[in-house]
Design an enzyme around this catalytic site. Structure first.
Site, short mmCIF file in Angstrom:
data_model
loop_
_atom_site.label_atom_id
_atom_site.label_comp_id
_atom_site.label_asym_id
_atom_site.label_seq_id
_atom_site.Cartn_x
_atom_site.Cartn_y
_atom_site.Cartn_z
N LYS A 201 0.86 -1.18 0.00
CA LYS A 201 0.00 0.00 0.00
C LYS A 201 0.89 1.23 0.00
O LYS A 201 1.60 1.52 0.98
CB LYS A 201 -0.92 0.00 1.22
N LYS A 254 -2.07 -1.79 -3.84
CA LYS A 254 -2.91 -0.60 -3.86
C LYS A 254 -2.02 0.64 -3.91
O LYS A 254 -1.12 0.76 -3.07
CB LYS A 254 -3.78 -0.57 -2.59
#
Length: 331
Positions: A201, A254
């Site tokens: 992330k 992500k």
């Protein structure tokens, strides 16, 4: 010796032939659709920066779930928008919290729908960070404390799983968060509940509209101390290896669009299922361009999702899921 030049046949000259030899396919069964639940009654408010995505109260969920069934969408990622925040994120792990109540309500309405609970606390803390903030008296700096924050995430994950979540998706990027949550679930007798880790992330600029949706913008500083530097790719492999060792069941990258190389690298290195999160700004930019007539929305969305699949993603978390499912059904 000379060889005759080989002329390849035009196998993709018709729609039927293109379909016959297509290497990468999209299916609604591979999509996870994010849903934002909020308090109140008869609430369905469009998020200004995310056209077509709504804040919804629990009494409006039945129509939403019916639409998902009709489109063949069978998995959701559930986010809560609470009406109360504090420094300890106490409403995140409250058994009567907004996400916990939503899980129970959804299971009453559609017990076959797969509920993935986002396990973070940024939208539940008054400061907007993903854990406990400690203020250092000497440096005068405020920092997110890793280990105390893990305790919040364990309690939140256990509470969500007890409410009926089928899968836990921790997104905090604290060190050791997968092993801590895995141990917490196991100790609570919830060893059957899998973990989809927000493995890679990045501290990305692509999250802007989401923070509008989740009311989770940090009140000071940023999240660069615990989310990844967008310039780093090899670090992603180290993060993924750590999550595999700690017991993750599904890995995630992500954002997705600017990190297709990272998706490919994880796909080549690890055998676990891999999810790509097609995040809020990726969605909103296409919506804005389409509304201005600058792009063909259907073509751009399906091409983008196909690119994420082609890079190696097995699962696509996307706000485009409803539209994409309709377009795929139309052929």
């Amino acid at each position: 010796m000379s060889f005759p030049r080989v002329r390849h046949r035009r196998l993709r000259s018709t729609a039927a032939m293109r379909g016959l030899v297509r290497e990468t396919r999209l299916s609604p069964e591979q999509f996870i659709y994010p849903i934002f639940v909020t308090t109140g009654e008869n609430v369905k408010e469009e998020i200004p920066s995310m056209p077509g995505v709504f804040h919804q109260s629990l009494d409006r969920l039945e129509d939403e779930l019916q639409e998902l069934r009709e489109l063949g969408l069978r998995s959701i990622l559930l986010f809560g928008v609470p009406d109360a925040k504090d420094e300890a994120a106490s409403s995140a792990y409250d058994d009567d919290g907004i996400v916990q109540r939503a899980i129970r309500r959804i299971k009453q309405l559609d017990n076959e729908l797969l509920i993935v609970a986002d396990t973070c606390v940024c939208q539940y803390t008054s400061h907007g960070h993903c854990g406990i903030v400690e203020h250092h008296p000497h440096t005068k700096r405020a920092e997110v404390a890793n280990d105390p924050s893990l305790e919040l995430h364990i309690k939140t994950a256990v509470s969500q799983a007890k409410a009926g979540a089928d899968m836990i998706a921790p997104s905090n990027m604290m060190d050791g968060f997968v092993s801590a949550i895995r141990a917490g679930l196991d100790d609570a007798g919830l060893d059957h509940v899998p973990i989809m880790s927000y493995t890679v992330k990045y501290a990305s600029a692509y999250y802007g509209p989401f923070r509008d949706a989740a009311h989770s913008a940090p009140q000071f500083g940023d999240r660069k101390t615990y989310q990844m530097d967008p310039a780093n790719a090899r670090e992603a492999l180290r993060e993924a290896e750590s999550d595999v060792v700690e017991g993750a069941d599904i890995l995630m990258v992500k954002p997705a669009l600017a990190y297709l190389d990272v998706i490919r690298a994880l796909r080549e290195q690890f055998e676990l299922p891999l999810a790509a999160y097609n995040v809020s700004a990726e969605y909103s930019m296409v919506k804005a361009a389409a509304r201005n007539g600058w792009v063909d929305e259907r073509s751009v969305v399906l091409e983008t999702l196909t690119g994420m699949k082609r890079a190696g993603a097995d699962i696509l978390i996307t706000y485009h899921a409803k539209d994409a499912a309709r377009w795929l059904r139309e052929g």
